[in-house]
Design a protein around this motif. Structure first.
Motif, PDB file in Angstrom:
ATOM      1  N   VAL A 144     -62.070  40.732  25.216  1.00 24.55           N
ATOM      2  CA  VAL A 144     -61.462  40.841  26.544  1.00 24.55           C
ATOM      3  C   VAL A 144     -62.446  41.608  27.419  1.00 24.55           C
ATOM      4  O   VAL A 144     -62.637  42.806  27.261  1.00 24.55           O
ATOM      5  CB  VAL A 144     -60.110  41.576  26.476  1.00 24.55           C
ATOM      6  N   GLY A 145     -63.119  40.892  28.312  1.00 29.18           N
ATOM      7  CA  GLY A 145     -64.151  41.509  29.127  1.00 29.18           C
ATOM      8  C   GLY A 145     -65.449  41.675  28.368  1.00 29.18           C
ATOM      9  O   GLY A 145     -65.612  41.203  27.236  1.00 29.18           O
ATOM     10  N   GLU A 146     -66.375  42.376  28.998  1.00 32.70           N
ATOM     11  CA  GLU A 146     -67.691  42.627  28.432  1.00 32.70           C
ATOM     12  C   GLU A 146     -67.771  44.059  27.899  1.00 32.70           C
ATOM     13  O   GLU A 146     -66.860  44.859  28.121  1.00 32.70           O
ATOM     14  CB  GLU A 146     -68.764  42.403  29.504  1.00 32.70           C
ATOM     15  N   PRO A 147     -68.852  44.413  27.171  1.00 33.05           N
ATOM     16  CA  PRO A 147     -68.968  45.788  26.663  1.00 33.05           C
ATOM     17  C   PRO A 147     -68.828  46.815  27.788  1.00 33.05           C
ATOM     18  O   PRO A 147     -69.434  46.682  28.853  1.00 33.05           O
ATOM     19  CB  PRO A 147     -70.377  45.819  26.059  1.00 33.05           C
ATOM     20  N   GLY A 148     -67.999  47.813  27.555  1.00 34.76           N
ATOM     21  CA  GLY A 148     -67.798  48.881  28.522  1.00 34.76           C
ATOM     22  C   GLY A 148     -66.789  48.598  29.603  1.00 34.76           C
ATOM     23  O   GLY A 148     -66.391  49.516  30.339  1.00 34.76           O
ATOM     24  N   ASP A 149     -66.330  47.361  29.742  1.00 32.11           N
ATOM     25  CA  ASP A 149     -65.427  47.013  30.839  1.00 32.11           C
ATOM     26  C   ASP A 149     -64.098  47.769  30.769  1.00 32.11           C
ATOM     27  O   ASP A 149     -63.515  48.104  31.803  1.00 32.11           O
ATOM     28  CB  ASP A 149     -65.133  45.510  30.840  1.00 32.11           C
ATOM     29  N   TYR A 150     -63.616  48.014  29.575  1.00 29.74           N
ATOM     30  CA  TYR A 150     -62.298  48.649  29.433  1.00 29.74           C
ATOM     31  C   TYR A 150     -62.265  50.017  30.108  1.00 29.74           C
ATOM     32  O   TYR A 150     -61.344  50.316  30.882  1.00 29.74           O
ATOM     33  CB  TYR A 150     -61.937  48.766  27.941  1.00 29.74           C
ATOM     34  N   VAL A 151     -63.254  50.858  29.863  1.00 27.07           N
ATOM     35  CA  VAL A 151     -63.239  52.213  30.428  1.00 27.07           C
ATOM     36  C   VAL A 151     -63.872  52.277  31.810  1.00 27.07           C
ATOM     37  O   VAL A 151     -63.596  53.220  32.567  1.00 27.07           O
ATOM     38  CB  VAL A 151     -63.929  53.223  29.487  1.00 27.07           C
ATOM     39  N   ASP A 152     -64.701  51.314  32.169  1.00 27.03           N
ATOM     40  CA  ASP A 152     -65.403  51.376  33.447  1.00 27.03           C
ATOM     41  C   ASP A 152     -64.564  50.892  34.621  1.00 27.03           C
ATOM     42  O   ASP A 152     -64.889  51.200  35.776  1.00 27.03           O
ATOM     43  CB  ASP A 152     -66.692  50.545  33.388  1.00 27.03           C
ATOM     44  N   ARG A 153     -63.504  50.149  34.366  1.00 35.14           N
ATOM     45  CA  ARG A 153     -62.690  49.626  35.476  1.00 35.14           C
ATOM     46  C   ARG A 153     -61.821  50.746  36.063  1.00 35.14           C
ATOM     47  O   ARG A 153     -61.401  51.659  35.346  1.00 35.14           O
ATOM     48  CB  ARG A 153     -61.796  48.477  34.975  1.00 35.14           C
ATOM     49  N   PRO A 154     -61.515  50.709  37.372  1.00 34.88           N
ATOM     50  CA  PRO A 154     -60.648  51.727  37.980  1.00 34.88           C
ATOM     51  C   PRO A 154     -59.285  51.819  37.302  1.00 34.88           C
ATOM     52  O   PRO A 154     -58.692  52.897  37.220  1.00 34.88           O
ATOM     53  CB  PRO A 154     -60.525  51.253  39.432  1.00 34.88           C
ATOM     54  N   GLY A 155     -58.787  50.682  36.802  1.00 30.02           N
ATOM     55  CA  GLY A 155     -57.467  50.671  36.188  1.00 30.02           C
ATOM     56  C   GLY A 155     -57.341  51.528  34.945  1.00 30.02           C
ATOM     57  O   GLY A 155     -56.235  51.844  34.511  1.00 30.02           O
ATOM     58  N   PHE A 156     -58.478  51.914  34.335  1.00 33.52           N
ATOM     59  CA  PHE A 156     -58.403  52.809  33.175  1.00 33.52           C
ATOM     60  C   PHE A 156     -57.672  54.092  33.556  1.00 33.52           C
ATOM     61  O   PHE A 156     -56.817  54.569  32.818  1.00 33.52           O
ATOM     62  CB  PHE A 156     -59.813  53.122  32.680  1.00 33.52           C
ATOM     63  N   TRP A 157     -58.012  54.643  34.712  1.00 34.26           N
ATOM     64  CA  TRP A 157     -57.377  55.892  35.158  1.00 34.26           C
ATOM     65  C   TRP A 157     -56.009  55.644  35.759  1.00 34.26           C
ATOM     66  O   TRP A 157     -55.141  56.525  35.699  1.00 34.26           O
ATOM     67  CB  TRP A 157     -58.313  56.616  36.122  1.00 34.26           C
ATOM     68  N   HIS A 158     -55.780  54.468  36.305  1.00 31.30           N
ATOM     69  CA  HIS A 158     -54.428  54.134  36.762  1.00 31.30           C
ATOM     70  C   HIS A 158     -53.457  54.182  35.582  1.00 31.30           C
ATOM     71  O   HIS A 158     -52.323  54.658  35.702  1.00 31.30           O
ATOM     72  CB  HIS A 158     -54.398  52.739  37.383  1.00 31.30           C
ATOM     73  N   GLY A 159     -53.902  53.676  34.431  1.00 34.12           N
ATOM     74  CA  GLY A 159     -53.063  53.721  33.235  1.00 34.12           C
ATOM     75  C   GLY A 159     -52.772  55.134  32.798  1.00 34.12           C
ATOM     76  O   GLY A 159     -51.669  55.445  32.329  1.00 34.12           O
ATOM     77  N   GLY A 160     -53.751  56.038  32.929  1.00 41.60           N
ATOM     78  CA  GLY A 160     -53.529  57.429  32.571  1.00 41.60           C
ATOM     79  C   GLY A 160     -52.471  58.088  33.431  1.00 41.60           C
ATOM     80  O   GLY A 160     -51.711  58.955  32.965  1.00 41.60           O
TER      81      GLY A 160
END
Length: 295
Positions: A144-160
């Motif tokens: 799902v996505g490319e390497p690093g995409d999970y934490v690099d997207r703005p939505g990572f912090w939206h989830g937090g």
């Protein structure tokens, strides 16, 4: 639930808070599923209209699972701790270490490729979340996505911030017990002072969540790292104060005789430890010091 940044982020946070107020285990599992849907949408994953699927996000300790690209596709192997809904989830988003970096994968949660390990979640608080370690053995996986995409997207912090909304809901549930005591006129002046302090603490938590929702909707692509750390710190402090004042105000009675209140206190105490405490505050301090004048 609406996705973060959709113009209805406050509605999303209110929904998560309502789940937390009713039951923190339900909130934990519901937040994980809702977060997985938002992640998959932001990273353009496959069809999300399968209503019989229950998703989790199992991303703790990324290097604990290894991803290998084989002739038949990607496979995951390793033991992943803190997998909430270990037996409940039908699917999960799982981080794993690959040759080209840390990647996110979609995995079907079925034996023999994914097996929750007995004895790895002997918890009392949040016991029902079933956050056991899951052992992956050559589990077929879809990137799902490319390497690093999970934490690099703005939505990572939206989830937090969504997790903080669940914490806030749990604090509301504990405060409901205090309010009921006040309605019964069981509180002396000291008890009323505790109730007033709880109201102020909850107002602070609610205010930062609503401000965060408006900020996210105004610019969904903006870096939300500092915003998330600030919101989580305020909500954690508010929820901790509610727990503390509830015990000082009501004594041991509800903790020993009210099973729902006692479970909620135990659950929220554990759930709040998703915060990294002083480590998060240090990060926040560095972000404040490295940016523009903050106040």
């Amino acid at each position: 639930m609406p996705f973060p940044g959709s113009g209805r982020t406050a509605e999303r946070f209110r929904g998560l808070a309502a789940l937390g107020r009713a039951d923190l285990v339900t909130a934990r599992l519901g937040e994980g599923h809702a977060d997985a849907m938002a992640i998959r949408a932001s990273l353009c994953d496959a069809d999300q209209n399968q209503t019989d699927e229950r998703w989790g996000v199992w991303a703790a300790a990324p290097s604990s699972v290894r991803a290998e690209h084989t002739a038949t596709g990607w496979q995951l192997t390793g033991d992943r701790p803190w997998c909430s809904g270990a037996a409940w989830c039908t699917h999960a988003l799982v981080t794993a270490a690959a040759e080209d970096g840390t990647r996110l994968f979609a995995v079907r949660n079925t034996a023999p490729h994914a097996v929750p390990l007995d004895g790895t979640w002997p918890a009392i608080g949040m016991a029902g979340s079933d956050s056991r370690t899951v052992r992956f053995t050559a589990a077929p996986a879809r990137p799902v996505g490319e390497p690093g995409d999970y934490v690099d997207r703005p939505g990572f912090w939206h989830g937090g911030i969504g997790v903080a909304a669940c914490w806030y809901g749990g604090a509301l549930g504990i405060a409901d017990t205090l309010y009921a005591a006040a309605v019964r006129k069981d509180l002396d002046p000291h008890g009323m002072a505790h109730l007033g302090a709880v109201d102020a603490a909850l107002a602070a938590a609610r205010a930062v969540l609503l401000e965060a929702a408006a900020t996210i909707d105004a610019d969904p692509a903006a870096d939300a790292h500092r915003l998330a750390l600030r919101v989580r710190a305020v909500v954690e402090a508010s929820a901790t104060e509610v727990i503390d004042r509830a015990g000082r105000m009501l004594g041991a009675g509800p903790l020993c005789r009210d099973v729902e209140h006692a479970q909620r206190v135990a659950d929220l105490t554990v759930y709040l430890r998703q915060s990294h405490a002083e480590a998060d505050l240090e990060q926040l301090g560095r972000l404040v010091a490295g940016g523009e004048q903050p106040w």
